[in-house]
Scaffold this motif. Structure first.
Motif, PDB file in Angstrom:
ATOM      1  N   VAL A  86       0.856  -1.137  -0.013  1.00 29.81           N
ATOM      2  CA  VAL A  86      -0.064   0.059   0.040  1.00 29.81           C
ATOM      3  C   VAL A  86       0.851   1.259   0.027  1.00 29.81           C
ATOM      4  O   VAL A  86       2.102   1.195   0.344  1.00 29.81           O
ATOM      5  N   ARG A  87       0.241   2.363  -0.634  1.00 29.09           N
ATOM      6  CA  ARG A  87       1.001   3.575  -0.466  1.00 29.09           C
ATOM      7  C   ARG A  87      -0.017   4.742  -0.352  1.00 29.09           C
ATOM      8  O   ARG A  87      -1.223   4.397  -1.071  1.00 29.09           O
ATOM      9  N   VAL A  88       0.212   5.863   0.173  1.00 29.76           N
ATOM     10  CA  VAL A  88      -0.405   6.896   0.060  1.00 29.76           C
ATOM     11  C   VAL A  88      -0.491   7.986  -0.944  1.00 29.76           C
ATOM     12  O   VAL A  88       0.858   8.046  -1.407  1.00 29.76           O
ATOM     13  N   ILE A  89      -1.227   8.646  -1.562  1.00 34.66           N
ATOM     14  CA  ILE A  89      -1.246   9.418  -2.723  1.00 34.66           C
ATOM     15  C   ILE A  89      -0.784  10.666  -1.889  1.00 34.66           C
ATOM     16  O   ILE A  89      -2.051  11.560  -1.374  1.00 34.66           O
ATOM     17  N   ALA A  90       0.065  11.204  -1.653  1.00 32.91           N
ATOM     18  CA  ALA A  90       0.536  12.400  -0.610  1.00 32.91           C
ATOM     19  C   ALA A  90      -0.068  13.768  -1.270  1.00 32.91           C
ATOM     20  O   ALA A  90      -0.563  14.341  -0.552  1.00 32.91           O
ATOM     21  N   SER A  91      -0.086  13.885  -2.701  1.00 34.86           N
ATOM     22  CA  SER A  91      -0.648  15.535  -3.035  1.00 34.86           C
ATOM     23  C   SER A  91      -2.145  15.391  -2.762  1.00 34.86           C
ATOM     24  O   SER A  91      -2.873  16.381  -3.000  1.00 34.86           O
ATOM     25  N   GLU A  92      -2.900  14.394  -2.665  1.00 33.52           N
ATOM     26  CA  GLU A  92      -4.314  14.344  -2.539  1.00 33.52           C
ATOM     27  C   GLU A  92      -4.660  14.178  -0.793  1.00 33.52           C
ATOM     28  O   GLU A  92      -5.818  14.333  -0.514  1.00 33.52           O
ATOM     29  N   PHE A  93      -3.908  14.045  -0.153  1.00 33.15           N
ATOM     30  CA  PHE A  93      -4.149  13.501   1.377  1.00 33.15           C
ATOM     31  C   PHE A  93      -4.568  14.632   1.954  1.00 33.15           C
ATOM     32  O   PHE A  93      -4.156  15.736   2.066  1.00 33.15           O
ATOM     33  N   GLN A  94      -5.613  14.551   3.030  1.00 38.38           N
ATOM     34  CA  GLN A  94      -5.943  15.641   3.688  1.00 38.38           C
ATOM     35  C   GLN A  94      -6.242  14.896   5.086  1.00 38.38           C
ATOM     36  O   GLN A  94      -7.018  13.854   5.352  1.00 38.38           O
ATOM     37  N   PRO A  95      -5.624  15.411   6.273  1.00 42.06           N
ATOM     38  CA  PRO A  95      -5.679  14.763   7.569  1.00 42.06           C
ATOM     39  C   PRO A  95      -7.068  14.905   8.078  1.00 42.06           C
ATOM     40  O   PRO A  95      -7.938  15.715   7.934  1.00 42.06           O
ATOM     41  N   SER A  96      -7.435  13.810   8.807  1.00 46.79           N
ATOM     42  CA  SER A  96      -8.663  13.767   9.561  1.00 46.79           C
ATOM     43  C   SER A  96      -8.498  14.626  10.899  1.00 46.79           C
ATOM     44  O   SER A  96      -7.490  15.249  11.036  1.00 46.79           O
ATOM     45  N   ALA A  97      -9.767  14.735  11.515  1.00 48.02           N
ATOM     46  CA  ALA A  97      -9.833  15.511  12.777  1.00 48.02           C
ATOM     47  C   ALA A  97      -8.689  14.873  13.509  1.00 48.02           C
ATOM     48  O   ALA A  97      -8.234  15.972  14.275  1.00 48.02           O
ATOM     49  N   THR A  98      -8.851  13.621  13.780  1.00 51.77           N
ATOM     50  CA  THR A  98      -7.836  13.060  14.819  1.00 51.77           C
ATOM     51  C   THR A  98      -6.622  13.383  14.396  1.00 51.77           C
ATOM     52  O   THR A  98      -5.630  13.658  15.527  1.00 51.77           O
ATOM     53  N   LYS A 115      -2.586   1.671   9.204  1.00 51.30           N
ATOM     54  CA  LYS A 115      -2.187   2.011   7.915  1.00 51.30           C
ATOM     55  C   LYS A 115      -3.346   2.284   7.006  1.00 51.30           C
ATOM     56  O   LYS A 115      -3.257   3.290   5.967  1.00 51.30           O
ATOM     57  N   SER A 116      -4.375   1.939   7.536  1.00 58.11           N
ATOM     58  CA  SER A 116      -5.713   2.197   6.606  1.00 58.11           C
ATOM     59  C   SER A 116      -6.290   3.430   7.077  1.00 58.11           C
ATOM     60  O   SER A 116      -7.313   3.950   6.419  1.00 58.11           O
ATOM     61  N   ARG A 117      -5.695   4.175   7.881  1.00 59.88           N
ATOM     62  CA  ARG A 117      -6.232   5.473   8.457  1.00 59.88           C
ATOM     63  C   ARG A 117      -5.785   6.649   7.448  1.00 59.88           C
ATOM     64  O   ARG A 117      -5.862   7.670   7.701  1.00 59.88           O
ATOM     65  N   PHE A 118      -4.883   6.528   6.535  1.00 60.79           N
ATOM     66  CA  PHE A 118      -4.074   7.238   5.683  1.00 60.79           C
ATOM     67  C   PHE A 118      -4.700   7.210   4.344  1.00 60.79           C
ATOM     68  O   PHE A 118      -4.198   6.386   3.550  1.00 60.79           O
TER      69      PHE A 118
END
Length: 252
Positions: free
Chosen positions: A71-83, A225-228
């Motif tokens: 798995v990998r995170v798409i960094a350019s589209e990531f938006q942090p959750s409230a937590t 890992k599923s939280r990102f």
């Protein structure tokens, strides 16, 4: 004239008990990363699900199981959750430095505390200082150990509370191994913070992805890992976006 590229030779390990799923065995395919084209080879293998350990690239090749998903995170589209925003705020005072891959006693002592509390039954818990030095320093590719410290005082570096061995690949940052202060209530969420920091770093460097390694749906210690999100996972059809909350995963 540059040296010619040599196609790597691949080997398969002897089956051993799986560290993630009870009753399963694991088998890995691996190859050596060496020579003038080690970085290019590591980049290419990383895109098809391999991970680096010292001068070796490997990936699962189990006979009766396909639970390990890259798995990998798409960094350019990531938006942090409230937590995640709260975690960022709580640890915003940390001083972060990308250091050359040189092992220190301070890093090793932090790793020991982390392993004995978080992973007391894991295969790394008996790692000695020499093993740790090999893990950090034996890299044929562009590697950093990113340190997370509390604020310095009067020119004296603050307490080391986290670290991550990180490779910079052509298309992203690959988090090889992270560890942190495991029982400091003032610094809760350090593991999350380290990943969030890498996503920011990748974005600032114009790198599209942060590679988180393997995700196993049934392994509770992989849940973080599923939280990102957004996340991509690797299947036979290449990298595809997926929702970790969906129980049925299509691997096309």
């Amino acid at each position: 004239m540059s040296a010619p590229f040599r196609f790597p030779r691949f080997f398969v390990t002897t089956p051993a008990p799986c560290p993630y799923l009870a009753g399963k065995t694991e088998r890995k395919v691996f190859t050596e990363l060496a020579g003038p084209h080690a970085s290019e080879l590591n980049d290419a293998l990383g895109r098809i699900g391999f991970r680096r350990s010292q001068n070796v690239a490997y990936r699962p090749s189990c006979l009766d199981c396909a639970a390990c998903i890259s798995v990998r995170v798409i960094a350019s589209e990531f938006q942090p959750s409230a937590t995640q925003k709260r975690v960022l705020k709580r640890n915003a005072d940390l001083e972060v430095t990308a250091c050359k891959p040189w092992a220190t006693e301070e890093q090793y002592e932090l790793l020991r505390r982390y392993l004995h509390i978080r992973h007391p039954e894991g295969g790394m818990v008996d790692m000695d200082e020499h093993d740790f030095s090999d893990m950090v320093e034996q890299s044929p590719v562009k590697t950093y150990i990113v340190e997370y410290r509390e604020p310095s005082k009067n020119g004296t570096p603050g307490r080391l509370v986290g670290a991550c061995l990180t490779d910079q690949q052509a298309d992203g940052l690959s988090m090889i191994y992270s560890f942190f202060e495991p029982d400091d209530e003032r610094r809760s969420g350090l593991g999350t913070y380290i990943i969030l920091d890498h996503i920011v770093r990748a974005g600032n460097a114009g790198l599209p992805y942060v590679y988180l390694g393997y995700w196993v749906e049934e392994a509770k210690r992989m849940t973080y890992k599923s939280r990102f999100r957004p996340l991509e996972r690797l299947g036979p059809g290449g990298w595809r976006r997926f929702d970790p909350e969906q129980r049925e995963l299509s691997l096309d």
